[in-house]
Design a protein around this motif. Structure first.
Motif, mmCIF file in Angstrom:
data_model
loop_
_atom_site.group_PDB
_atom_site.id
_atom_site.type_symbol
_atom_site.label_atom_id
_atom_site.label_comp_id
_atom_site.label_asym_id
_atom_site.label_seq_id
_atom_site.Cartn_x
_atom_site.Cartn_y
_atom_site.Cartn_z
ATOM 1 N N ASP A 85 -48.054 11.226 45.088
ATOM 2 C CA ASP A 85 -47.510 10.438 43.973
ATOM 3 C C ASP A 85 -48.562 10.206 42.892
ATOM 4 N N LYS A 88 -48.957 13.341 40.869
ATOM 5 C CA LYS A 88 -47.871 13.520 39.900
ATOM 6 C C LYS A 88 -48.012 12.570 38.717
ATOM 7 N N ARG A 118 -48.410 23.761 44.436
ATOM 8 C CA ARG A 118 -47.110 23.597 43.785
ATOM 9 C C ARG A 118 -46.008 24.190 44.653
ATOM 10 N N GLY A 121 -44.957 22.004 47.280
ATOM 11 C CA GLY A 121 -44.314 20.764 46.870
ATOM 12 C C GLY A 121 -45.249 19.583 46.767
ATOM 13 N N ASP A 124 -46.493 18.944 40.958
ATOM 14 C CA ASP A 124 -45.354 19.392 40.167
ATOM 15 C C ASP A 124 -45.792 20.165 38.921
ATOM 16 N N PHE A 125 -46.959 20.797 38.979
ATOM 17 C CA PHE A 125 -47.445 21.591 37.858
ATOM 18 C C PHE A 125 -48.130 22.833 38.411
#
Length: 383
Positions: A85, A88, A118, A121, A124-125
């Protein structure tokens, strides 16, 4: 393990700590130096419980450096590599600064790891770094410094002689950060003299802290606020050498105001000196903090922030128009920024200096580029 083959270390046995190196023969033997630590190498297979050997060909340091920026986001996390988190929220990295050699090593590996993470998962980039700046090298006599060439420059000796602020300022002023610089072409002594000149501004200011600069000398305030406006953009574009040049211009304007202008008590002088200290804190923090203290402030200049730019002071009442005759500069005129082509043409042709340069020759054409340039083309036969 002879029976099980390659077996991963269970999670509850991680991390595997390396053995102490005291007493180990670390000379090259065609295998990892860890192989000499037999007490560490010989272990028990976590799968069958039989005898096994640890793999001594450990992963290269690039494996760690390829994702360290993600670990920085949650260094205290002990149940995983990094907080997904947090990654992100904060990543990717906004700006990467490194040597050109990083482009084929660290950058390549970091991009590979990021794309793999990525796909897993975890981020997210797909690109780890948003922007890249490759800084140049410091050379000497046109080549990289080395003992074999005999062109080494001792940083410690330079610091002892000129001080860290002067060396930092010299590096920043030498040129764009992406360019190579030759230490033989720069002048840390000149930087030290400039810092002393800037420091004397703070010493000479005679107004009290907090005085309203609005009533101060408008010309000096205009220079101050143009410097502020330029510096913000220049710093963001990494044009540090131009920022230093702007500060030098402001120092000169402030000294002139003290010596031959409104004087040291003028509020604009204090405003200018404080801006000098604030901008210098980016390059010469020790000198800047000393200036800030002399100016009567108890906090740190590094935490003070830049004052807001007064847009009204950025409006130039006049600009310099260069007047040429056949491409050679013959005069400089102070004109309105809004002067039309026809007005500039008339001003140029009426200039006594231009008239003398023409020496009676007929005007063939007048090239006007408002508001800064007029070029008068005359008949060559007449000349």
């Amino acid at each position: 393990c002879d029976a099980c083959g390659e077996v991963p270390v269970p999670d509850d046995q991680l991390p595997v700590k390396l053995p102490p190196t005291e007493g180990l023969d670390l000379k090259p033997k065609g295998q990892s130096p860890l192989a000499a630590a037999t007490d560490w190498v010989n272990t028990t297979c976590p799968k069958c419980g039989g005898a096994a050997l640890r793999d001594t060909d450990t992963m290269d340091t690039f494996v760690d450096s390829s994702w360290y920026f993600l670990r920085f986001l949650s260094p205290g996390k002990d149940d995983g590599p990094f907080d997904v988190d947090q990654a992100k929220k904060w990543a990717p990295v906004d700006q990467y600064v490194g040597g050109v050699t990083h482009a084929i090593l660290h950058l390549l590996y970091a991009r590979f790891f990021t794309k793999a993470l990525r796909d897993m998962g975890m981020v997210d980039f797909g690109e780890p770094f948003t922007a890249l700046l490759n800084q140049g090298m410091v050379q000497m006599d046109g080549s990289a410094m080395s003992k074999s060439r005999g062109n080494l420059v001792s940083l410690a000796a330079q610091l002892d002689e000129f001080g860290v602020d002067a060396i930092r300022l010299t590096m920043s002023f030498a040129g764009p950060p992406e360019d190579d610089i030759d230490w033989g072409d720069v002048s840390p002594a000149g930087s030290a003299k400039f810092l002393a000149r800037a420091w004397r501004l703070a010493r000479d200011v005679a107004s009290e802290p907090g005085v309203d600069p609005v009533e101060g000398d408008r010309d000096l305030r205009a220079v101050t606020h143009r410097t502020l406006a330029d510096a913000a953009e220049l710093v963001e574009s990494f044009r540090f050498n131009v920022v230093v040049a702007r500060v030098m211009e402001l120092v000169n304007a402030t000294r002139k105001a003290i010596d031959t202008g409104p004087g040291a008590t003028d509020p604009a002088v204090r405003e200018a000196a404080e801006v000098v200290a604030t901008l210098l804190s980016l390059f010469a923090p020790y000198c800047a903090e000393d200036m800030w203290s002399m100016l009567g402030h108890e906090d740190l200049v590094a935490l003070s922030g830049l004052p807001e730019v007064d847009d009204a002071l950025l409006v130039q009442e006049t600009v310099t128009c260069v007047v040429q005759v056949m491409g050679k500069v013959r005069d400089r005129l102070e004109v309105s920024p809004d002067a039309t082509e026809e007005q500039l043409r008339e001003f140029a042709l009426a200039s006594p200096n231009v008239q003398r340069a023409m020496d009676g020759a007929a005007v063939r054409t007048v090239i006007v580029r408002p508001p800064g340039l007029v070029n008068v083309v005359v008949s060559k036969e007449a000349l």
